[in-house]
Design a protein around this motif. Structure first.
Motif, short mmCIF file in Angstrom:
data_model
loop_
_atom_site.label_atom_id
_atom_site.label_comp_id
_atom_site.label_asym_id
_atom_site.label_seq_id
_atom_site.Cartn_x
_atom_site.Cartn_y
_atom_site.Cartn_z
N ASN A 179 18.31 -16.75 -5.35
CA ASN A 179 17.23 -16.63 -6.26
C ASN A 179 16.51 -15.61 -4.86
OD1 ASN A 179 17.47 -19.39 -4.29
ND2 ASN A 179 15.12 -19.64 -4.99
N VAL A 180 16.30 -15.53 -3.79
CA VAL A 180 15.66 -15.79 -2.16
C VAL A 180 16.52 -14.64 -1.86
CG1 VAL A 180 15.08 -16.30 -0.31
CG2 VAL A 180 15.32 -18.03 -2.02
N GLU A 181 15.83 -13.10 -1.13
CA GLU A 181 16.24 -12.17 -0.12
C GLU A 181 15.28 -12.73 0.92
OE1 GLU A 181 18.19 -9.37 -0.92
OE2 GLU A 181 18.73 -10.36 -2.14
N PHE A 182 16.75 -12.37 1.99
CA PHE A 182 15.47 -12.79 3.40
C PHE A 182 15.24 -11.93 4.15
CE2 PHE A 182 17.91 -17.00 1.85
CZ PHE A 182 17.13 -17.73 2.82
N LEU A 183 14.25 -11.42 4.69
CA LEU A 183 13.70 -10.20 5.77
C LEU A 183 14.76 -10.40 7.19
CD1 LEU A 183 10.13 -10.50 5.10
CD2 LEU A 183 11.89 -8.56 4.39
N MET A 184 15.22 -9.87 7.90
CA MET A 184 15.59 -10.35 9.34
C MET A 184 14.86 -10.04 10.49
SD MET A 184 18.18 -11.84 7.95
CE MET A 184 19.20 -12.16 9.44
N GLU A 185 13.75 -9.45 10.33
CA GLU A 185 12.94 -9.17 10.98
C GLU A 185 11.56 -8.22 10.60
OE1 GLU A 185 12.86 -3.66 11.77
OE2 GLU A 185 14.96 -5.05 11.57
N ILE A 218 11.75 -4.46 -1.76
CA ILE A 218 10.87 -4.62 -2.78
C ILE A 218 10.87 -3.60 -3.79
CG2 ILE A 218 8.04 -4.25 -3.73
CD1 ILE A 218 6.98 -5.82 -1.63
N LEU A 219 11.08 -1.87 -2.43
CA LEU A 219 11.66 -0.95 -3.64
C LEU A 219 12.95 -1.69 -4.19
CD1 LEU A 219 10.61 1.74 -1.41
CD2 LEU A 219 9.51 1.23 -3.44
N GLU A 220 13.73 -2.15 -3.47
CA GLU A 220 14.80 -1.82 -3.72
C GLU A 220 15.30 -3.06 -5.18
OE1 GLU A 220 19.35 -4.54 -2.33
OE2 GLU A 220 17.84 -4.28 -1.44
N LEU A 221 14.37 -4.23 -5.07
CA LEU A 221 13.98 -4.50 -6.72
C LEU A 221 13.45 -4.26 -7.61
CD1 LEU A 221 13.03 -8.35 -5.29
CD2 LEU A 221 15.49 -7.68 -5.94
N LEU A 222 12.22 -3.59 -7.10
CA LEU A 222 11.59 -2.46 -8.55
C LEU A 222 12.81 -1.52 -8.92
CD1 LEU A 222 8.58 -1.95 -6.73
CD2 LEU A 222 8.58 -3.19 -9.02
N SER A 223 13.88 -0.89 -8.04
CA SER A 223 14.78 0.48 -8.49
C SER A 223 15.89 -0.53 -9.50
CB SER A 223 14.78 1.23 -7.47
OG SER A 223 15.70 0.65 -6.83
N ASN A 224 15.76 -1.77 -9.00
CA ASN A 224 17.19 -1.86 -9.42
C ASN A 224 17.20 -3.07 -10.19
OD1 ASN A 224 19.91 -3.37 -10.10
ND2 ASN A 224 20.44 -2.57 -7.93
N PRO A 225 16.79 -3.63 -12.42
CA PRO A 225 16.17 -4.40 -12.63
C PRO A 225 16.96 -5.31 -12.80
CG PRO A 225 15.78 -1.94 -13.53
CD PRO A 225 16.23 -1.57 -12.37
N ILE A 229 10.15 -4.79 4.50
CA ILE A 229 9.52 -5.02 3.27
C ILE A 229 9.79 -4.65 2.51
CG2 ILE A 229 7.37 -6.55 2.72
CD1 ILE A 229 6.80 -7.43 5.83
N LYS A 230 9.22 -3.19 2.78
CA LYS A 230 8.68 -2.10 1.55
C LYS A 230 10.44 -1.81 1.16
CE LYS A 230 7.88 2.31 3.27
NZ LYS A 230 7.22 3.30 3.20
N GLU A 231 11.72 -1.78 1.60
CA GLU A 231 12.84 -1.53 1.32
C GLU A 231 13.04 -2.32 0.26
OE1 GLU A 231 15.14 -0.70 4.74
OE2 GLU A 231 14.39 1.24 4.95
N TRP A 276 1.17 -1.06 -0.22
CA TRP A 276 0.33 -0.09 0.05
C TRP A 276 0.85 1.02 0.17
CZ3 TRP A 276 -3.89 1.20 -1.63
CH2 TRP A 276 -5.49 0.87 -1.44
N GLU A 277 1.62 1.22 0.73
CA GLU A 277 2.90 2.23 0.97
C GLU A 277 3.65 2.75 -0.48
OE1 GLU A 277 4.46 2.40 4.45
OE2 GLU A 277 2.40 1.72 5.98
N ILE A 278 3.03 2.13 -1.56
CA ILE A 278 4.58 1.88 -2.51
C ILE A 278 3.81 2.67 -3.41
CG2 ILE A 278 6.06 0.23 -4.36
CD1 ILE A 278 7.09 -1.30 -1.91
#
Length: 389
Positions: free
Chosen positions: A334-340, A350-357, A346-348, A245-247
Motif C-alpha cells: 500500500n506504500v511506496e517509499f521516498l529514499m531522498e 507520482i508519474l509512475e502511478l499516473l502512467s501505470n494504472p 517525488i515527481k517520478e 507543479w511540474e507535472i
C-alpha cells in the motif's frame, strides 16, 4: 478495571486524534473506569499554552481528566525538562488504579510511579515511548547528555515495576533498548492507529463527494492530499508542491492542510494557485479523516506523523519518506517509499502511478485489505493493557 493514564510529558488536548485521546476513549467504551493525569498545557486553536478549561472534569467520553500544575514557578521550557508536578503522588492515591499506563518516560515524577507500585504491588504498570532518532537525540549533546544522563535514569527507575514497555513504532522500540537501556524481553511494539468511528464515518461516499465539491474538484481528478505540521523539520512539503507543479497533467490536483511555520508561509502560499494546488488551512476535529477519504493518493514526503497510521487505517494508497524503523505502515504494497528529499524523485513516483494504472490499483487493493485492521484504536486500546496480544 480502574485505569490511570499518566500524560505528563507535554500535555493532553481534547478533540485531537492523538494516541492518548483514542486509548482512553475506547477503554472507557469497553466499560473501564478511566482517568488521565496530565499537565495544565494544551492546544487552543492550534496554539500551545495554558489550558483555559477546568482542571478537573469528565470529558465527553466519560473519562476523568485531571490537570496538574508544575511544582516550581519556572518558565514552561524549564519545567518541561524537570517534569515534577504538584500533587501527583496524592492524585494516584485518590484514583487507586488497577492499571497505570505511562505515556513517555521523560519526567522526573516517574519515580513516584515506582513508589506507588512498591506500595501497591497488585497494580500493573505499562509504559510507552514516542521518541526515536528522527524526533529526539538528533545530536551528540542531546543523545549523551539530555537523554542518557537526564532521562535514562527516569526510565530505569520504573523498569523493575513495568510489565511492558511499548515503542509506538519499530524505531521507538529500538530507542527504548539502545538509549534507555530497557531489556529486550520487556519491550514490545504498540503501533498508533486511527479512531474506528471516524474511519467509518469518513468512508461514506457522500463525504468524499462533499470534500471534492467544496474545493471544486471533478470526479475524474486524481487528488493527492498531504497534511500535518509544516515547519523547519518538514520542509519537504514544499518539494511535493513543486513536483505537482511540474507535472503537466491537468486532472492532477493537490490539497495541503496543517499549520505553517511563519518563516515558510510565503514560500508555501506562492506555490498555491487555488486550482491545481490549494492550501486549505488547519484540520479541526475529524476533518483530517474527511480530507484523506477524498484522496486517491496521500503523500507524506517528510518526517513521520500520526497521520501515516491514520491513512493506513483508512485504506488509502500512500507515498512516504523512508525512515528506518517506520515501514510498519506497509501492509503488503500500500506504500511506496521516498529514499531522498528531491523534487525529481517525488515527481517520478507520482508519474509512475499516473502512467501505470495497474500498479496504482494493486496499491489500492493492498491498502483496502484486512491488514489495515491492525491500526484500529479499539483493538490497540485493548492490547495496551494486556487484554489481547
Amino acid at each position: 478495571m480502574k485505569i490511570a493514564h499518566i500524560c505528563l510529558v507535554g500535555g493532553y488536548t481534547e478533540g485531537l486524534n492523538y494516541q492518548e485521546n483514542n486509548l482512553i476513549k475506547y477503554q472507557a467504551e469497553d466499560g473501564h473506569e478511566v482517568s488521565l493525569i496530565t499537565t495544565d498545557h494544551c492546544y487552543t486553536e492550534g496554539v500551545w499554552g495554558l489550558c483555559t478549561t477546568e482542571a478537573d472534569y469528565i470529558n465527553p467520553d466519560g473519562v476523568h481528566i485531571i490537570r496538574l500544575p508544575f511544582a516550581f514557578p519556572l518558565p514552561y521550557n524549564v519545567n518541561r525538562q524537570i517534569g515534577i508536578f504538584k500533587g501527583f503522588g496524592d492524585t494516584l492515591e485518590k484514583i487507586r488504579p488497577d492499571i497505570i499506563f505511562v505515556h513517555n518516560l521523560q519526567f522526573q515524577d516517574n519515580r513516584k510511579v515506582a513508589a506507588y507500585k512498591r506500595k501497591h504491588p497488585e497494580v500493573v504498570v505499562y509504559a510507552d515511548n514516542h521518541s526515536d532518532f528522527s524526533n529526539s537525540a538528533r545530536n551528540w549533546f542531546s543523545r549523551n547528555t539530555l537523554y542518557r544522563f537526564w532521562w535514562k535514569p527516569c526510565a530505569k527507575a520504573v523498569e523493575p515495576y513495568v510489565k511492558k514497555f511499548f515503542g509506538v513504532m519499530p524505531a521507538r522500540v529500538d530507542f527504548l533498548q539502545n538509549i534507555y537501556g530497557i531489556s529486550a524481553d520487556k519491550t514490545d511494539l504498540l503501533i498508533m492507529g486511527a479512531d474506528d468511528e471516524s474511519v467509518e464515518r469518513a468512508a461514506k461516499e457522500e463525504v468524499r463527494k462533499a470534500v471534492r465539491e467544496k474545493y471544486n474538484l471533478q470526479p475524474e481528478d486524481f487528488l493527492i492530499v498531504t497534511g500535518g505540521k509544516i515547519d523547519a523539520f518538514k520542509t519537504q512539503t514544499l518539494l511535493l508542491m513543486q513536483a505537482v507543479w511540474e507535472i503537466p497533467q491537468e486532472n492532477l490536483k493537490l490539497l495541503v492542510f496543517g499549520s505553517i511555520e511563519e518563516e515558510l508561509k510565503d514560500k508555501l502560499l506562492a506555490l498555491c494557485d487555488g486550482k491545481k494546488i490549494q492550501y486549505i488551512g488547519w484540520a479541526k476535529g475529524e476533518q483530517s479523516y474527511e480530507y484523506f477519504a477524498a484522496a486517491d493518493l496521500v503523500v507524506f514526503p517528510g518526517r513521520h506523523s500520526i497521520y501515516w497510521e491514520q491513512v493506513a487505517a483508512q485504506g488509502i494508497p500512500m507515498i512516504c519518506k523512508y525512515w528506518e524503523g517506520t515501514t510498519h505502515v506497509d501492509i503488503g504494497g500500500n506504500v511506496e517509499f521516498l529514499m531522498e528529499d528531491s523534487v525529481t524523485v517525488i515527481k517520478e513516483k507520482i508519474l509512475e502511478l499516473l502512467s501505470n494504472p495497474e500498479k496504482y490499483e494493486k496499491m489500492k487493493r493492498s491498502a483496502e485489505s484486512d491488514g489495515r485492521n491492525a491500526f484500529s484504536y479499539r483493538l490497540i486500546a485493548r492490547k495496551s493493557i494486556g487484554l489481547i496480544e
